[in-house]
Design a protein around this motif. Structure first.
Motif, PDB file in Angstrom:
ATOM      1  N   ARG A 104      44.250  45.188  33.241  1.00 49.20           N
ATOM      2  CA  ARG A 104      44.538  46.430  33.966  1.00 49.20           C
ATOM      3  C   ARG A 104      46.032  46.732  33.964  1.00 49.20           C
ATOM      4  O   ARG A 104      46.872  45.846  33.857  1.00 49.20           O
ATOM      5  CB  ARG A 104      44.039  46.332  35.413  1.00 49.20           C
ATOM      6  CG  ARG A 104      44.670  45.229  36.232  1.00 49.20           C
ATOM      7  CD  ARG A 104      44.169  45.243  37.665  1.00 49.20           C
ATOM      8  NE  ARG A 104      44.705  44.140  38.443  1.00 49.20           N
ATOM      9  CZ  ARG A 104      45.918  44.132  38.991  1.00 49.20           C
ATOM     10  NH1 ARG A 104      46.719  45.182  38.849  1.00 49.20           N
ATOM     11  NH2 ARG A 104      46.330  43.083  39.677  1.00 49.20           N
ATOM     12  N   ASP A 323      34.468  50.759  37.686  1.00 48.43           N
ATOM     13  CA  ASP A 323      35.126  49.920  38.694  1.00 48.43           C
ATOM     14  C   ASP A 323      34.408  49.985  40.040  1.00 48.43           C
ATOM     15  O   ASP A 323      34.207  51.061  40.598  1.00 48.43           O
ATOM     16  CB  ASP A 323      36.581  50.344  38.876  1.00 48.43           C
ATOM     17  CG  ASP A 323      37.258  49.581  40.002  1.00 48.43           C
ATOM     18  OD1 ASP A 323      37.076  48.350  40.076  1.00 48.43           O
ATOM     19  OD2 ASP A 323      37.943  50.219  40.826  1.00 48.43           O
ATOM     20  N   THR A 352      35.278  44.813  38.586  1.00 47.23           N
ATOM     21  CA  THR A 352      36.155  45.126  39.717  1.00 47.23           C
ATOM     22  C   THR A 352      37.583  44.834  39.316  1.00 47.23           C
ATOM     23  O   THR A 352      37.862  43.788  38.718  1.00 47.23           O
ATOM     24  CB  THR A 352      35.794  44.323  40.979  1.00 47.23           C
ATOM     25  OG1 THR A 352      36.808  44.574  41.985  1.00 47.23           O
ATOM     26  CG2 THR A 352      35.717  42.833  40.717  1.00 47.23           C
ATOM     27  N   ILE A 353      38.477  45.751  39.623  1.00 49.70           N
ATOM     28  CA  ILE A 353      39.884  45.515  39.309  1.00 49.70           C
ATOM     29  C   ILE A 353      40.569  44.737  40.421  1.00 49.70           C
ATOM     30  O   ILE A 353      41.751  44.405  40.314  1.00 49.70           O
ATOM     31  CB  ILE A 353      40.637  46.832  39.037  1.00 49.70           C
ATOM     32  CG1 ILE A 353      40.713  47.703  40.297  1.00 49.70           C
ATOM     33  CG2 ILE A 353      39.995  47.590  37.887  1.00 49.70           C
ATOM     34  CD1 ILE A 353      41.637  48.903  40.151  1.00 49.70           C
TER      35      ILE A 353
END
Length: 399
Positions: A104, A323, A352-353
């Motif tokens: 990310r 996300d 999920t970030i």
């Protein structure tokens, strides 16, 4: 695959009909005849049937059989790691046996720097991870260093020649595979109508779509998927069943809704084209589609993921979420419930970030699997899809 054993038939020779006359007695002989080699052996002396060894298990099954529940659950998680400092999440990835890492942020690091960092992440994984990135082009391009030229947006590439689109995609994929990235969270298969254009916040506003005609978008997707995958980077069609008509961005707002989409929506043509072209993965959006499911957002919808994508369209690859960490669209649901609801609906890999989501998500998936046999079966099925994707990426090694 089971194999049937052939059973030898015993044929009885020389049987007489009840009305046949008795046969004449044979002339006496001075020597007893030698036993015939064709004479049947007494049943007690018959040789046992030859044993047939079962076929060796395929690599995916072998790998899956070697994982306990916690490790299987770990395969269902893709956790965000800072692209310029991925080792910071290494402990989380190892502790929860995480199946994928999403790079990310934005980076101007060289290919050599990134390759070293990604190799370091993989060293700690018992099962090599899917390493994903957002390298669409235009305004959505994670890697922008000296070894990663700026890519045109899909909006610019879409109307151009297929050869240019193919060559651009292939060159980008080769750069990604060279550093250890094996999954691109692209291409965007959403179609944005001309009547909405930049009024569509998640896609149109950033010119992420290949066009406003679903047939032309489908043609572009048919070019992109093999160009990327043949160069070593698997593709992810996003954002099923489509974000091109919503007026709200699911990343920063709630209430994104497509009131038009049905099971026969022509805007699904690009997704079907990508699936037919062999795309390894499909990403599910977090918007609402009332005509498909009035009760839940797509990421938590069994009618959309299982009923439409799996059963009606026939996709049998990896289903990954958009996300489910920082996205505003799902903040009304706890991280634990986001994971279990997505998997229960038919999803395979929870993205999920937020790295700290790994603990509650893994814990909830394990707890539900331990108390619900049907959910445990769903976890096993999802883990198999993840491992099949890893095999396609060349990550599994057996024998």
């Amino acid at each position: 695959m089971k194999r049937s054993l052939a059973v030898a038939a015993v044929v009885l020779l020389g049987a007489c009909s009840p009305g046949d006359p008795p046969a004449a007695a044979p002339a006496p002989s001075s020597a007893a005849p030698a036993p015939s080699s064709a004479a049947p052996l007494p049943s007690s002396a018959a040789p046992p049937p030859a044993s047939v060894a079962p076929p060796p298990a395929d690599c995916v099954t072998t790998t899956l059989d070697g994982l306990d529940l916690a490790e299987r659950v770990g395969q269902l998680l893709m956790i965000g790691v800072a692209v310029n400092a991925p080792s910071g999440a290494g402990d989380t990835l190892r502790r929860y046996h995480v199946g994928g890492a999403f790079l990310r942020g934005r980076s101007t690091h060289t290919a050599a720097q990134l390759k070293s960092d990604i190799a370091g992440l993989q060293k700690g994984s018992a099962v090599p991870m899917l390493v994903a990135v957002d390298q669409e082009g235009g305004s959505v391009q994670t890697l922008k260093g000296p070894d990663f030229p700026r890519l045109p947006s899909a909006f610019r590439l879409g109307p151009g020649s297929p050869a240019t689109l193919r060559d651009t995609t292939r060159a980008s994929a080769r750069r990604l595979t060279g550093i250890g990235v094996n999954l691109n969270l692209a291409p965007v298969a959403d179609t944005v109508p001309k009547s909405i254009g930049e009024g569509n916040p998640p896609i149109g506003a950033f010119r992420r779509e290949f066009g406003s005609d679903p047939a032309r978008v489908a043609a572009a997707i048919r070019t992109v998927v093999p160009a990327s995958q043949d160069a070593g980077v698997l593709t992810t069609l996003k954002h099923f069943p489509g974000l091109g008509r919503v007026r709200v961005n699911t990343d920063v707002s709630t209430g994104a809704t497509d009131n038009v989409a049905t099971v026969d929506d022509p805007y699904m043509a690009p997704f079907k084209a990508g699936i037919d072209a062999g795309s390894a993965a499909v990403m599910i959006s977090s918007a609402r589609y009332p005509k498909l499911d009035p009760a839940a957002v797509a990421a938590f919808s069994k009618p959309i993921i299982t009923g439409l994508l799996r059963e009606r369209i026939g996709f049998d690859g990896l289903v990954i979420s958009d996300d489910l960490g920082a996205a505003r669209a799902v903040t009304g649901v706890s991280p634990a419930q986001r994971a279990t609801r997505f998997v229960a609906a038919g999803g395979d890999m929870v993205l999920t970030i937020v790295a700290s989501d790994a603990a509650p998500m893994a814990g909830a998936l394990i707890n539900k699997a331990e108390t619900d046999q049907s959910f445990r079966s769903r976890v096993d099925d999802a883990a198999r899809h993840v491992l099949q994707t890893k095999e396609k990426a060349g990550l599994l090694r057996c024998g």
